[in-house]
Motif scaffolding. Structure first.
Motif, PDB file in Angstrom:
ATOM      1  N   PRO A   1      -3.648  -1.977  -8.092  1.00  0.00           N
ATOM      2  CA  PRO A   1      -4.583  -2.319  -7.017  1.00  0.00           C
ATOM      3  C   PRO A   1      -4.689  -3.828  -6.794  1.00  0.00           C
ATOM      4  N   ASN A   2      -4.239  -4.277  -5.625  1.00  0.00           N
ATOM      5  CA  ASN A   2      -4.347  -5.675  -5.205  1.00  0.00           C
ATOM      6  C   ASN A   2      -3.546  -6.650  -6.065  1.00  0.00           C
ATOM      7  N   VAL A   3      -2.589  -6.165  -6.818  1.00  0.00           N
ATOM      8  CA  VAL A   3      -1.744  -7.063  -7.607  1.00  0.00           C
ATOM      9  C   VAL A   3      -0.273  -6.739  -7.344  1.00  0.00           C
TER      10      VAL A   3
ATOM     11  N   THR B   1       3.330 -16.519  -1.103  1.00  0.00           N
ATOM     12  CA  THR B   1       2.274 -15.504  -1.089  1.00  0.00           C
ATOM     13  C   THR B   1       2.929 -14.143  -1.272  1.00  0.00           C
TER      14      THR B   1
ATOM     15  N   PRO C   1      -2.144 -11.741  -7.840  1.00  0.00           N
ATOM     16  CA  PRO C   1      -2.838 -11.126  -6.694  1.00  0.00           C
ATOM     17  C   PRO C   1      -1.984 -11.170  -5.431  1.00  0.00           C
ATOM     18  N   VAL C   2      -2.079 -10.122  -4.625  1.00  0.00           N
ATOM     19  CA  VAL C   2      -1.352 -10.106  -3.351  1.00  0.00           C
ATOM     20  C   VAL C   2      -2.170 -10.848  -2.297  1.00  0.00           C
ATOM     21  N   GLU C   3      -1.456 -11.366  -1.319  1.00  0.00           N
ATOM     22  CA  GLU C   3      -2.057 -12.038  -0.160  1.00  0.00           C
ATOM     23  C   GLU C   3      -2.994 -13.174  -0.570  1.00  0.00           C
ATOM     24  N   ARG C   4      -2.652 -13.879  -1.621  1.00  0.00           N
ATOM     25  CA  ARG C   4      -3.392 -15.068  -2.047  1.00  0.00           C
ATOM     26  C   ARG C   4      -2.420 -16.237  -2.132  1.00  0.00           C
TER      27      ARG C   4
ATOM     28  N   ARG D   1       1.628  -7.782   0.978  1.00  0.00           N
ATOM     29  CA  ARG D   1       0.938  -6.545   0.633  1.00  0.00           C
ATOM     30  C   ARG D   1       1.927  -5.420   0.318  1.00  0.00           C
TER      31      ARG D   1
ATOM     32  N   GLU E   1       2.788  -4.652  -3.363  1.00  0.00           N
ATOM     33  CA  GLU E   1       1.683  -4.304  -4.261  1.00  0.00           C
ATOM     34  C   GLU E   1       2.108  -3.240  -5.269  1.00  0.00           C
TER      35      GLU E   1
END
Length: 223
Positions: free
Chosen positions: A114-116, A105, A155-158, A108, A111
């Motif tokens: 945004p969100n990637v 994963t 994506p982060v945190e996925r 964050r 990053e």
């Protein structure tokens, strides 16, 4: 010709892998620190290990008796203190088909947009995972080349998974490829291929010696 430090580290490698000691042991005195280097460390053992910050202990453990997280992930020097891979790799294992599998994963703090994930994280984690393929075969290597193809933003945190495999081995060169996938669709986010060079446990000790020689040259030139 091997120096005493090379022989001692090689002795430690043989000791932790359960192999018979070479004839050289009978003609060279093995220093006490080689006997005291830690073997494979996991979980609470790492927290109790007094030599966690010792350079030679880390060199010896990054081959067969390597320090590992509770999820079975081989840990580098800076990750050993926290007992977790700072890149976000949480599990790794080698399946019967000789393909290495990873669960990862992106944190964050890696990053970029945004969100990637930052592209540097993607390249770094691919280097990390592909480089662990030889370790899962009990062979220490170092990266020679790495090519990363960025297919989609990560994506982060996925939850993500990765697969890596050996394309071929030529002498000391390991040719390895892999891919990073998004769950649950298993869409390909990135692919990578590269070459890793097999090294023995004294590799980093030789580097420290070389670096000291470079520093001596700089001092000698008055810089």
């Amino acid at each position: 010709m091997l120096g005493l430090e090379d022989v001692a580290l090689h002795f430690h490698f043989l000791r932790q892998s359960g192999r018979d000691l070479p004839t050289v042991q009978r003609i060279v005195s093995i220093p006490q620190w080689a006997n005291e280097l830690p073997l494979r460390l996991t979980g609470d053992e790492m927290a109790q290990d007094d030599t966690a910050s010792d350079l030679l202990a880390w060199i010896g453990s990054d081959s067969v008796g390597r320090p590992m997280s509770d999820g079975g992930v081989t840990l580098c020097g800076s990750c050993r203190a926290s007992r977790d891979c700072r890149l976000g790799v949480t599990r790794e294992w080698l399946q019967d088909d000789d393909v290495s599998h990873f669960e990862v994963t992106c944190p964050r703090d890696q990053e970029g947009g945004p969100n990637v994930a930052h592209g540097g994280w993607t390249a770094g984690v691919m280097d990390e995972m592909l480089g662990h393929v030889p370790l899962l075969h009990d062979q220490m290597t170092v990266t020679a080349t790495l090519t990363v193809n960025f297919k989609k933003p990560v994506p982060v945190e996925r939850p993500l998974v990765a697969r890596a495999w050996i394309d071929k081995i030529e002498g000391s060169k390991w040719f390895i490829s892999g891919e990073l996938l998004l769950l649950p669709t298993r869409s390909v986010l990135a692919t990578a291929t590269g070459i890793w060079i097999a090294r023995d446990p004294s590799h980093f000790a030789r580097h420290e010696k070389w670096l000291a020689e470079q520093d001596a040259v700089r001092v000698g030139e008055g810089e």
